[in-house]
Design a protein around this motif. Sequence first.
Motif, short mmCIF file in Angstrom:
data_model
loop_
_atom_site.label_atom_id
_atom_site.label_comp_id
_atom_site.label_asym_id
_atom_site.label_seq_id
_atom_site.Cartn_x
_atom_site.Cartn_y
_atom_site.Cartn_z
N PRO A 65 -1.67 -8.14 -5.29
CA PRO A 65 -1.38 -6.72 -5.11
C PRO A 65 -2.32 -6.06 -4.10
O PRO A 65 -1.97 -5.06 -3.49
N ARG A 66 -3.50 -6.63 -3.94
CA ARG A 66 -4.46 -6.05 -2.98
C ARG A 66 -5.39 -7.17 -2.53
O ARG A 66 -6.13 -7.72 -3.34
N HIS A 107 0.83 -1.21 0.00
CA HIS A 107 0.00 0.00 0.00
C HIS A 107 0.87 1.26 0.00
O HIS A 107 0.55 2.24 -0.68
N ARG A 132 2.20 1.70 -3.38
CA ARG A 132 1.11 2.16 -4.26
C ARG A 132 0.85 3.65 -4.03
O ARG A 132 0.63 4.41 -4.98
N THR A 133 0.87 4.07 -2.78
CA THR A 133 0.65 5.47 -2.45
C THR A 133 1.76 6.35 -3.03
O THR A 133 1.51 7.44 -3.55
N ALA A 153 3.23 -0.92 -7.59
CA ALA A 153 2.85 -1.87 -6.55
C ALA A 153 2.53 -3.23 -7.15
O ALA A 153 2.87 -4.27 -6.57
N ALA A 156 -0.31 2.31 -8.76
CA ALA A 156 -0.73 0.91 -8.79
C ALA A 156 0.18 0.04 -9.64
O ALA A 156 0.39 -1.14 -9.34
#
Length: 402
Positions: free
Chosen positions: A209-210, A187, A190-191, A198, A195
């Motif tokens: 990935p999530r 995360h 990603r931030t 990440a 995306a």
Amino acid sequence: MSQDSAAPEAARKLSGRRRREVVAVLLFSGGPIFESSIPLSVFGIDRQDAGVPRYRLLVCAGEEGPLRTTGGLELTAPYGLEAISRAGTVVVPAWRSITSPPPPEALDALRRAHEEGARIVGLCTGAFVLAAAGLLDGRPATTHWMYAPTLAKRYPSVHVDPRELFVDDGDVLTSAGTAAGIDLCLHIVRTDHGAEAAGALARRLVVPPRRSGGQERYLDRSLPEEIGADPLAEVVAWALEHLHEQFDVETLAARAYMSRRTFDRRFRSLTGSAPLQWLITQRVLQAQRLLETSDYSVDEVAGRCGFRSPVALRGHFRRQLGSSPAAYRAAYRARRPQSDPGPPTSVVETVVPAQVSSAARRAAAAAGPVGPPSTASGDPGKPQSDLYAPGRPALPGQRSGA
């Protein structure tokens, strides 16, 4: 699933001597090696060939070494606490004991880093270090579900949410246990970088990935050491043994010889959870067990778990477990090997624990009104009180992360 604050504190400006791409990982003696290795792997390996932007890693000793870890291994960190002054992100992977205080020097370093705009991250029991430094006061946070009640009781100003894999409150972030540390580190990437970066890192790590969902599926079903010697434990044990019967929180308060307001306050102080949400959670967990171990219809399961209607069961079940009762049963049976006959359909082993286990901190407004639960009359084949788990709190000022 993550939680982000809808109105986080205004981000502090990063001090000129700190660099956003510099990540300091704070290690302590006695910390588990798995959690410690997660940020080292995510932020310490050059994967630019895979499209992952590079971070600069500073591994810092939070106390005098050598640092002993899992299996008797000894680690020597190349940096001390002074190196944290250069980091834009500081990660505390785990703390060795939820009952012992972290070193004051390490807490001071974390406070200074936060004051100078650094992002502070606690993985698993690292949340206890952040809480000891006062960085979680008034904030939402999570930790391993098993330690969530202790965190909530020890630091009552922290809004502990044991449902989530991680919580992002802007400049302070926390995660649940072990693998959830990977989720939070992804995360962060990603931030910082989007995306695509990440996703590239997740492919290298061979992880999603999530991940969807939260900690609900892993919650302990047994009853919290903190309540074992309290008279209220008898009321809680009675409730768990009679979930198939018609009663509500007023009934529990009467059995405790308390007013509803006093009972609510006492229950919260002992478990960190609102009694109504706790009761709903127990009924959902009992429904979950029946769906796994019996051939009762969903309507019958609702009655045997104290829900006033199948509609109420479906609503609360979906809110807590993310699927309908029918879909949950189908998925469970699809996963179970055909050679495994499973437990008998009419009798489920009864366990009446002497203590009451982990509890969440806050009431779940998200669960919605349920009214007094009702059910069919008692059934000799009902499962009983091995179904305790923390409630699903709704934290003020939070929303699901994108």
